[in-house]
Design a protein around this motif. Structure first.
Motif, PDB file in Angstrom:
ATOM      1  N   ASP A 127      65.672 115.225 -29.697  1.00 22.66           N
ATOM      2  CA  ASP A 127      65.659 114.764 -28.426  1.00 22.66           C
ATOM      3  C   ASP A 127      65.674 113.082 -28.583  1.00 22.66           C
ATOM      4  OD1 ASP A 127      65.634 113.765 -25.866  1.00 22.66           O
ATOM      5  OD2 ASP A 127      63.589 114.385 -25.607  1.00 22.66           O
ATOM      6  N   ILE A 136      67.780 108.657 -18.536  1.00 23.21           N
ATOM      7  CA  ILE A 136      68.113 110.192 -18.964  1.00 23.21           C
ATOM      8  C   ILE A 136      66.762 110.637 -19.451  1.00 23.21           C
ATOM      9  CG2 ILE A 136      70.472 110.287 -19.627  1.00 23.21           C
ATOM     10  CD1 ILE A 136      69.828 109.987 -22.440  1.00 23.21           C
ATOM     11  N   GLU A 188      66.297 113.984 -21.281  1.00 24.21           N
ATOM     12  CA  GLU A 188      66.349 114.378 -22.356  1.00 24.21           C
ATOM     13  C   GLU A 188      67.979 114.533 -22.988  1.00 24.21           C
ATOM     14  OE1 GLU A 188      65.286 118.729 -24.430  1.00 24.21           O
ATOM     15  OE2 GLU A 188      64.801 118.313 -22.282  1.00 24.21           O
ATOM     16  N   LEU A 189      68.177 114.203 -24.307  1.00 27.10           N
ATOM     17  CA  LEU A 189      69.489 114.304 -24.812  1.00 27.10           C
ATOM     18  C   LEU A 189      69.446 114.479 -26.234  1.00 27.10           C
ATOM     19  CD1 LEU A 189      72.455 114.160 -23.824  1.00 27.10           C
ATOM     20  CD2 LEU A 189      72.447 111.822 -24.617  1.00 27.10           C
ATOM     21  N   SER A 190      69.918 115.724 -26.757  1.00 25.46           N
ATOM     22  CA  SER A 190      69.965 115.793 -28.423  1.00 25.46           C
ATOM     23  C   SER A 190      71.076 115.082 -29.104  1.00 25.46           C
ATOM     24  CB  SER A 190      70.362 117.321 -28.444  1.00 25.46           C
ATOM     25  OG  SER A 190      68.844 118.030 -27.978  1.00 25.46           O
ATOM     26  N   GLN A 208      72.975 106.860 -21.112  1.00 19.85           N
ATOM     27  CA  GLN A 208      74.135 107.706 -21.480  1.00 19.85           C
ATOM     28  C   GLN A 208      75.328 106.854 -20.991  1.00 19.85           C
ATOM     29  OE1 GLN A 208      73.641 111.663 -20.521  1.00 19.85           O
ATOM     30  NE2 GLN A 208      75.483 112.509 -21.351  1.00 19.85           N
ATOM     31  N   VAL A 239      75.249 107.877 -26.234  1.00 24.50           N
ATOM     32  CA  VAL A 239      73.980 107.475 -25.908  1.00 24.50           C
ATOM     33  C   VAL A 239      73.688 106.303 -26.573  1.00 24.50           C
ATOM     34  CG1 VAL A 239      72.658 108.998 -27.437  1.00 24.50           C
ATOM     35  CG2 VAL A 239      71.652 108.074 -25.805  1.00 24.50           C
ATOM     36  N   ALA A 282      76.327 112.460 -28.610  1.00 17.95           N
ATOM     37  CA  ALA A 282      75.499 113.229 -28.074  1.00 17.95           C
ATOM     38  C   ALA A 282      76.014 114.662 -28.645  1.00 17.95           C
ATOM     39  CB  ALA A 282      75.157 113.299 -26.566  1.00 17.95           C
TER      40      ALA A 282
END
Length: 382
Positions: free
Chosen positions: A240, A268, A270-272, A307, A312, A380
């Motif tokens: 994340d 944002i 959460e973003l992997s 994002q 991102v 992402a």
């Protein structure tokens, strides 16, 4: 920024030399082209004179072999003969005047642009006008400079990329060797520190002291891990990016001067993203430290995450003196620095880590006298 004036002077000399060489090639080719064209016109004039003599000689007059040989030897120059009564004859052309007069007129217009028409006379009387174009050899010669310049350009491009690739390979080996040697040198005293810290614990020393030592040991282990990964292919795992960036931010905030005001924001939750955490944290640390140096230890540092489609962006801004637009690219080159005692390796490392290892992008988003915004972009994980 520090630049090498000798290198810049040599580049200018090479550029001027290349320009002079190309100019001489074009000049000499043009002279040769004009001379060849004059010789070809002389041949056509002789051909016209021979044709007029053959067409208008009395029937009972015996002609020599010379006029016939002149006519027979010219098999390459395209010609159109227009007589006084308007009749048309073509030579060395794949068209028939009776079948394609429109094409003939186009050819005449083209030939007039290429060469001045020749008036055919016999005993002072004008008989016809001869229009002729450039021969196949002359046309090829006309494009010879372009082909030559293209060959020179391609040859120069191959040499440039060869030396560039070779230099980059040498730099990569140097980077890897220095990094691994640094990791090795740190590793030896680090092992001793771990042992001494365990001895201190057994001596009933204040636990706060040993905890602080452990933090510094952890820090040294992180630095060792970072250097050991330079020059090798790092392992990337989904993480994340918001939480990991915030951790790096909190670490730097706790260890920076109180004169630096830190702020963190993200649109944002959460973003992997595929990351190698030690190297990513190193990049954030280098960008923040560069910002602090630009502000001379006093100002605002802001980290913002947003994002944009499948990407991102992590933006690190400062309120320093800014960067010239002409230096947006050069600041990422090894050895380029505005600090008197700097080595100019921080931003170069960032570029290598982000773009080569993580397949991302790092750039100067904007800069002015009010400050600079650096941007890191990742794709992402879907």
């Amino acid at each position: 920024m520090k630049f090498n004036p000798k290198k810049r002077t040599s580049n200018v000399i090479l550029l001027i030399s290349a320009f002079v060489i190309v100019s001489l090639i074009l000049w000499n080719t043009n002279i040769f082209f004009e001379k060849f064209k004059q010789e070809e016109r002389l041949k056509i004039e002789n051909w016209a004179a021979a044709q007029a003599e053959i067409d208008n000689a009395p029937v009972d007059e015996e002609l020599g072999n010379l006029p016939v040989q002149i006519l027979q030897n010219n098999t390459s120059t395209p010609m159109i003969l227009v007589t006084k009564d308007g009749s048309i004859k073509t030579h060395n052309l794949l068209v028939d005047a009776d079948l394609d007069t429109i094409q003939i007129r186009k050819k005449i217009k083209k030939f007039k642009n290429e060469n001045e028409p020749i008036l055919m006379r016999y005993k002072g009387e004008e008989l016809a006008t001869l229009y002729y174009g450039n021969s196949e050899v002359l046309n090829k010669l006309k494009y010879y400079p372009v082909a030559l310049l293209l060959i020179i350009f391609l040859f120069g491009t191959v040499i440039f990329f060869f030396f560039k690739t070779n230099k980059a390979s040498e730099q990569n080996k140097l980077w890897a060797g220095m990094a691994k040697e640094t990791a090795h040198q740190i590793g030896t005293p680090l092992t001793s520190l771990l042992g001494w810290n365990e001895i201190l614990k057994s001596e009933n020393i204040n636990p706060d002291i040993t905890k602080e030592i452990e933090k510094d040991i952890d820090r040294l282990q992180t630095i060792t891990e970072r250097f050991s990964k330079v020059g090798s292919v790092p392992e990337l795992k989904p993480h994340d990016i918001v939480s990991e960036t915030e951790k790096a931010y909190q670490y730097l905030k706790r260890r920076s001067s109180k004169l630096i005001h830190f702020s963190f924001s993200s649109d944002i939750n959460e973003l992997s993203v595929l990351l190698n955490l030690p190297l990513y944290n190193w990049s954030i640390e280098n960008l923040v430290k560069n910002g602090i140096d630009a502000m001379k230890g006093k100002g605002n540092i802001a980290i913002q995450i947003e994002q944009s489609g499948n990407f991102v962006n992590v933006m690190i801004s400062d309120t320093g003196h800014g960067i010239l637009k002409s230096d947006y690219q050069t600041i990422f080159n090894p050895g380029v620095t505005s600090k008197k005692r700097g080595w100019g390796l921080g931003l170069s490392l960032v570029k290598r880590i982000i773009e080569e290892y993580h397949k991302g992008k790092v750039k100067v988003l904007s800069s002015s006298k009010e400050g600079t915004i650096m941007q890191i972009s990742f794709k992402a994980v879907v």
